[in-house]
Design an enzyme around this catalytic site. Sequence first.
Site, PDB file in Angstrom:
ATOM      1  N   GLU A  24      -9.146  -0.995 -13.383  1.00 58.91           N
ATOM      2  CA  GLU A  24      -9.897  -1.568 -12.266  1.00 58.91           C
ATOM      3  C   GLU A  24     -10.402  -2.950 -12.645  1.00 58.91           C
ATOM      4  O   GLU A  24     -11.066  -3.120 -13.662  1.00 58.91           O
ATOM      5  CB  GLU A  24     -11.072  -0.666 -11.896  1.00 58.91           C
ATOM      6  CG  GLU A  24     -11.986  -1.227 -10.829  1.00 58.91           C
ATOM      7  CD  GLU A  24     -11.247  -1.586  -9.542  1.00 58.91           C
ATOM      8  OE1 GLU A  24     -11.288  -2.784  -9.162  1.00 58.91           O
ATOM      9  OE2 GLU A  24     -10.618  -0.692  -8.932  1.00 58.91           O
ATOM     10  N   CYS A  60     -17.181   0.979   3.915  1.00 59.03           N
ATOM     11  CA  CYS A  60     -17.873   1.927   4.788  1.00 59.03           C
ATOM     12  C   CYS A  60     -19.287   2.248   4.340  1.00 59.03           C
ATOM     13  O   CYS A  60     -20.185   2.360   5.170  1.00 59.03           O
ATOM     14  CB  CYS A  60     -17.054   3.205   4.922  1.00 59.03           C
ATOM     15  SG  CYS A  60     -16.547   3.946   3.364  1.00 59.03           S
ATOM     16  N   GLY A 107     -11.759  -7.906  17.397  1.00 61.45           N
ATOM     17  CA  GLY A 107     -12.189  -6.847  18.305  1.00 61.45           C
ATOM     18  C   GLY A 107     -12.037  -5.457  17.750  1.00 61.45           C
ATOM     19  O   GLY A 107     -12.133  -4.481  18.495  1.00 61.45           O
ATOM     20  N   ILE A 132     -14.466  -3.529  12.371  1.00 64.38           N
ATOM     21  CA  ILE A 132     -15.411  -4.360  11.632  1.00 64.38           C
ATOM     22  C   ILE A 132     -16.158  -5.291  12.570  1.00 64.38           C
ATOM     23  O   ILE A 132     -17.381  -5.445  12.479  1.00 64.38           O
ATOM     24  CB  ILE A 132     -14.680  -5.170  10.549  1.00 64.38           C
ATOM     25  CG1 ILE A 132     -14.014  -4.230   9.539  1.00 64.38           C
ATOM     26  CG2 ILE A 132     -15.632  -6.115   9.833  1.00 64.38           C
ATOM     27  CD1 ILE A 132     -13.147  -4.932   8.520  1.00 64.38           C
ATOM     28  N   ALA A 133     -15.431  -5.913  13.490  1.00 64.61           N
ATOM     29  CA  ALA A 133     -16.059  -6.854  14.418  1.00 64.61           C
ATOM     30  C   ALA A 133     -17.093  -6.152  15.291  1.00 64.61           C
ATOM     31  O   ALA A 133     -18.209  -6.655  15.486  1.00 64.61           O
ATOM     32  CB  ALA A 133     -14.990  -7.521  15.277  1.00 64.61           C
ATOM     33  N   ARG A 191      -8.403  -2.288  20.369  1.00 65.82           N
ATOM     34  CA  ARG A 191      -7.027  -2.013  20.780  1.00 65.82           C
ATOM     35  C   ARG A 191      -6.528  -0.752  20.090  1.00 65.82           C
ATOM     36  O   ARG A 191      -6.739  -0.535  18.908  1.00 65.82           O
ATOM     37  CB  ARG A 191      -6.124  -3.201  20.410  1.00 65.82           C
ATOM     38  CG  ARG A 191      -4.665  -3.018  20.832  1.00 65.82           C
ATOM     39  CD  ARG A 191      -3.934  -4.352  20.765  1.00 65.82           C
ATOM     40  NE  ARG A 191      -3.840  -4.867  19.421  1.00 65.82           N
ATOM     41  CZ  ARG A 191      -2.852  -4.566  18.577  1.00 65.82           C
ATOM     42  NH1 ARG A 191      -1.910  -3.719  18.943  1.00 65.82           N
ATOM     43  NH2 ARG A 191      -2.811  -5.105  17.379  1.00 65.82           N
ATOM     44  N   LYS A 227     -22.391   1.110   6.560  1.00 63.88           N
ATOM     45  CA  LYS A 227     -23.159   2.167   7.241  1.00 63.88           C
ATOM     46  C   LYS A 227     -24.646   2.051   6.908  1.00 63.88           C
ATOM     47  O   LYS A 227     -25.505   2.308   7.765  1.00 63.88           O
ATOM     48  CB  LYS A 227     -22.626   3.535   6.816  1.00 63.88           C
ATOM     49  CG  LYS A 227     -23.318   4.728   7.489  1.00 63.88           C
ATOM     50  CD  LYS A 227     -23.010   4.805   8.961  1.00 63.88           C
ATOM     51  CE  LYS A 227     -23.699   6.025   9.618  1.00 63.88           C
ATOM     52  NZ  LYS A 227     -23.139   7.306   9.179  1.00 63.88           N
ATOM     53  N   GLU A 229     -18.686  -3.364  14.729  1.00 65.56           N
ATOM     54  CA  GLU A 229     -19.813  -2.856  13.952  1.00 65.56           C
ATOM     55  C   GLU A 229     -20.772  -3.971  13.535  1.00 65.56           C
ATOM     56  O   GLU A 229     -21.998  -3.822  13.650  1.00 65.56           O
ATOM     57  CB  GLU A 229     -19.293  -2.078  12.746  1.00 65.56           C
ATOM     58  CG  GLU A 229     -18.644  -0.771  13.167  1.00 65.56           C
ATOM     59  CD  GLU A 229     -17.892  -0.073  12.065  1.00 65.56           C
ATOM     60  OE1 GLU A 229     -17.682   1.148  12.185  1.00 65.56           O
ATOM     61  OE2 GLU A 229     -17.496  -0.733  11.088  1.00 65.56           O
ATOM     62  N   GLY A 276      -9.058   6.713  -3.376  1.00 62.65           N
ATOM     63  CA  GLY A 276      -7.826   7.413  -3.719  1.00 62.65           C
ATOM     64  C   GLY A 276      -7.556   7.417  -5.202  1.00 62.65           C
ATOM     65  O   GLY A 276      -7.135   8.434  -5.778  1.00 62.65           O
ATOM     66  N   TYR A 290     -19.526   7.367  -9.964  1.00 61.07           N
ATOM     67  CA  TYR A 290     -18.062   7.358 -10.008  1.00 61.07           C
ATOM     68  C   TYR A 290     -17.559   7.198 -11.447  1.00 61.07           C
ATOM     69  O   TYR A 290     -16.620   7.863 -11.868  1.00 61.07           O
ATOM     70  CB  TYR A 290     -17.520   6.227  -9.132  1.00 61.07           C
ATOM     71  CG  TYR A 290     -17.282   6.653  -7.709  1.00 61.07           C
ATOM     72  CD1 TYR A 290     -16.003   6.761  -7.192  1.00 61.07           C
ATOM     73  CD2 TYR A 290     -18.353   6.965  -6.869  1.00 61.07           C
ATOM     74  CE1 TYR A 290     -15.784   7.153  -5.895  1.00 61.07           C
ATOM     75  CE2 TYR A 290     -18.141   7.363  -5.570  1.00 61.07           C
ATOM     76  CZ  TYR A 290     -16.859   7.454  -5.080  1.00 61.07           C
ATOM     77  OH  TYR A 290     -16.648   7.863  -3.790  1.00 61.07           O
TER      78      TYR A 290
END
Length: 499
Positions: A35, A48, A175, A178-179, A204, A52, A181, A16, A99
């Site tokens: 940053e 991500c 659950g 992240i968990a 959930r 991935k 994956e 963002g 970037y």
Amino acid sequence: MTAYDFDLITIGAGSGGVRASRLAAEAGRRVAVVEGSRVGGTCVMRGCVPKKLLVIGAGFASELADAEAFGWRIEGAEFDWARLVAAKNAELNRLETIYARVLREAGVTLVEGRGTLVDPHTIQVGERRLTAATILVATGGKPFLPTLPGIEHAITSNEALDLMQLPRRAVIVGGGYIAVEFAGIFNALGVEVTQILRGEAILRGFDPDLRAAQTEEMRALGVDIRPRTLVRAIERDRTGTRVLTADPEGNPGETIETDLILYATGRRPNSAGLGLEAAGVEIDERGAIIVDAFSRTSVRHIWAVGDVTNRLNLTPAALAEAGAFVRTAFQGCPTAIDHQLVPTAVFGAPPLATVGLGEDEARRLYGSVDVYLSRFRPLRQGLTGREGRALVKLVVERDDDHVLGVHVIGPDAPEIIQGFAVALRCRATKAQFDATLGVHPTAAEELVTLRQRRPEPVPPSAPDADATDSPSLSPAPEPDAQPQPDPDTDPEQTAPDPS
């Protein structure tokens, strides 16, 4: 009129922050981005994208295992985790360079260091003080670790991405995205995985049929999923690491021997220590910056986008919010982002993807809905003999026939769902789905060939004292099924667009 160093200072160079800074600079504003870590933020450096890459790397295990059924003879194949991690790190370095170049070419000043608000217009970065007419906070989120004995022996997803060797055994607590994956990554690579859940089922907030099917598939692959289990302590000594569990009532349970414990029980907005209070910016009890529909905070010239606002913690949402902020703040075009009908994917084993409402939420909001569901063996597995099954599901409003939700489990689920997200945004009807010819043979065609409506659920005659949100392929409603965000979910699910 007060003279400021910049028209805009952005705190945080994640998805963002980079998007907003670049667009504002291209609109002719003087922009700086502050940053304190790596340009690219959580998604590119700690979320991500690296995750991935590990998912892809682990996926070759099943590819190699299946190849023999298709005529290939592969002998002597070996896996080197350290080599995968090194390759992943090289790719992250490349992306960080891109970037930084994008910011530089747009005319954005990159200021390295941690930025804190001194007053509503001033940011302290080390020994420097910078001022701006407008400030944007885009600092994202960070993993959360609970307070319990021995928690210092646990790691989060940040550290899991940089492990230099695979453990033989791993306990994953949580659950959510992240968990699930990391359970898939480790399990595919031969790690003995135990996944501990405080509730009855993984994921959930997702449709109950997806939760049930994903649980079934993961268990079939060898993941030991243990619901209704709490961690009361972690112990480590020269003999090894142990996870001491308890049941929901606090009674001591099993002790699990492990080589690694990964906590994936949620993330929190990364707002602490930013000086928000000094600037008068309001935050909620979880530390999220409170914003209006246009991403403006309680201080008129201070804005916030992305996970630090805890609205919809997904990279595309942060990118969209960033673009809307620039249009609103600098281009005279007030723009609010619609956070509904946002597709999302869980890159587990197998992957799943969804857009729109789950069955329970649809029934709560619309009353009468029709449900169409199919579980089938993917064509590939007809030769391999594996028993995994794919799932497709449509939730349809009965009164006007428009599709409320599309849900998919299977190898191509994340790619499939993107196109159907467009269809839902256009308020496509079930009749239009039915009139669309499928691409054969594919899993995606199942979504336009569903004809058999599932029978209505039978309401219970009396409350069931033992009722839970346990996974079941029955259509019984699940009271906690809600759209995101969820404290166990991963805020970063798709690779960002650096442009």
